[in-house]
Enzyme design. Sequence first.
Site, short mmCIF file in Angstrom:
data_model
loop_
_atom_site.label_atom_id
_atom_site.label_comp_id
_atom_site.label_asym_id
_atom_site.label_seq_id
_atom_site.Cartn_x
_atom_site.Cartn_y
_atom_site.Cartn_z
N GLU A 153 1.00 -1.14 0.41
CA GLU A 153 -0.01 -0.04 0.26
C GLU A 153 1.16 1.06 -0.20
O GLU A 153 1.95 1.61 1.22
CB GLU A 153 -0.89 0.33 1.08
CG GLU A 153 -1.45 -0.67 1.58
CD GLU A 153 -2.86 -0.27 3.13
OE1 GLU A 153 -2.20 0.95 3.86
OE2 GLU A 153 -2.96 -1.20 3.46
N ASP A 178 -5.58 9.28 11.09
CA ASP A 178 -3.82 9.07 10.74
C ASP A 178 -3.37 9.45 12.02
O ASP A 178 -4.10 9.84 12.61
CB ASP A 178 -2.70 9.05 9.76
CG ASP A 178 -2.81 8.37 8.92
OD1 ASP A 178 -2.70 6.99 9.05
OD2 ASP A 178 -3.26 8.73 7.33
#
Lengths: 267, 421
Positions: A48, A59
Amino acid sequence: MSVSTAFDKARAEGRAALVGYLPAGFPDVEGGIEIITAMAEAGCDVIEIGLPYSDPVMDGPTIQAAAQQALDGGVRTRDVLRTVEAVAATGVPTLVMTYWNPVERYGVDRFAADLAAAGGAGLITPDITPDYGQAWSAAADAHGLDKVFLVAPSSTDERIELTTSASRGFVYATAVMGVTGAREATSDLAGPLVERTRRFAPDDLPVAVGLGVSNGDQAAAVASYADGVIVGSAFVRCVLDHPGDRPGAVAAVRALAAELADGVRRG
Amino acid sequence: MSTHLHETTPFDADPQGWFGGPVEGFGGKFMPEALMRALDELDSGWQEAKADPGFVAEFDAILRDYANLPSPLYHAERLSERLGVRVLLKREDLNHTGAHKIRNVLGQALLTKRMGKTRVIAETGAGQHGVASATAAAYFGLDCTVYMGAVDTRRQALNVARMQLLGAEVVPVESGSATLKDAINEALRDWVASVETTAYLFGTAAGPHPFPTLVRDLTRGIGDEARAQCLEQYGVLPDAIAACVGGGSNAIGLFTAFLEDQDVAIYGFEAGGDGFETGRHAATIKAGDAGVLHGARTYVLQDEDGQTIESHSISAGLDYPGVGPQHAWLAKSGRASYLPVTDTEAMDAMALLSRTEGIIPAIESAHALAGGLRIAEQLRAEKGPEATLLINLSGRGDKDMGTAMEWFGLGESAGSDEGEQ
């Protein structure tokens, strides 16, 4: 190339697939390509590549720091596609994980076309869900790309059905309620979520688990019930811990990938 | 006050949160799956609450007895004389905590109680929404955490102290540009992990569905009151209405009641910062491009790769690189006009209102005034002294005295300069 080949291969070997994440342009574009290639060589079945974004709401501090460093270094969307091209050329199925606005800005269909041309497998989209992702779904279908949507412990059964029926490649089960980042204990929410997801997912759609996995033992634990184990922040940490030391960073990600690859074979 | 909560307009969002439809329009719900259930529950919880006469009555009583509403519609006679048209000010500066924002937080906190959650989180720029949230949390006995850019906590130490005195925890946000947009990011990160127990008191009519509609419903009392007051006191509707637009909660709160009055011209004034041509501004509708920020498709200040560009304004409350999606739609559909006002124009208007009316406006509200001065000229030319201009005075200027001292050279430093001459 769809990631399904990698999941099929892992399944044939009676194990889970290892999915490794790193943002593009981190620590710089060429360095990122070298490090990600090393991750694949050392045992990641699927890669990824993160598209660094100014407002990454899913995040935690580790990936935020990496994305910020990449943006400060001037990384562009075209650099992300160049990274995909270089990594995919080694033969490992390569997805892009991106927040939505950079794709919309690039042009959804143009992005899909350029990603496919670069050899990319598809997108993981943490901030769009199938009910608001019709434009992406249409472009992905037109260009034969994987569509990896997310399910969460808070998802209703109805939404899990919606999400799994719209996904292609695999479905991403977020193991915890929270943002990305290493955690000491693996989540007790992940197992039940995977079980619930399997109930609704088409038989051939793998269920991979991400958020919080950082070592071989955790990977083994998750691999005992999931089709894939996704590791991000721990790889980013390897690079953050070796500032200005490319060989050190490469060695660290190789060691981690090998440990995790061993883990998914024990699970 | 809130008796119009259940009313709709042709400019409302569809059930999926799209203003103007999913193709050409704005809004939607671009959010992590982890939050989708909570957003759906908030949506249905709000639909039920606003249809419940008991909830509406309780909200009305709190607004009246605690927040000092309805706020007056004030005929600014000296300013009117000067401008040659009738200028009416909606006095939201007189509300408890000093701005329109108390309407939104009291409504959202009351809804939080109804939905059984025990903790609220909020983002804040200059601290006004943070102070309002801390106030509502204290009133309702809820735990409260406020995220605030680290740059802003240093600039607005007084508001940090107010929030702390009210019992809230203030978390400085160091990530990104350490300003309002990063405070929103951090609040969303908290919410993803805490959504079972926690409500996010969103501070403006932006973000994912249902927030733009929820905040609009809770602030629409501004316009509902003003429209009724104007008819009652002057027997006419205003010819034009004006408000400042950052995220756009006070503006949508004023505009909603007038959307179907085709003869009422609607103006939103964005922060033009150093001047539109300098690139240092927060004029999102004028200068931004359609994109997705903080959960909604709207106009966004962004670079050619879709990375958010930092906005600039002397007014922290307007310093945001996005805008509420309903404003984006009102602009695109032509129902409302949005124009930039520079820092200088706003500060001149702040001084003008202070000296002509004895009212020190918030710098945000001074943008609406400055824009109003422009409209007044036009109105006078077209309709003469009978023309009526209604401006939302969304907040008071006490919080801005530090900025004003620096801008105008006031206070101790100015005094000592004079002493040396």
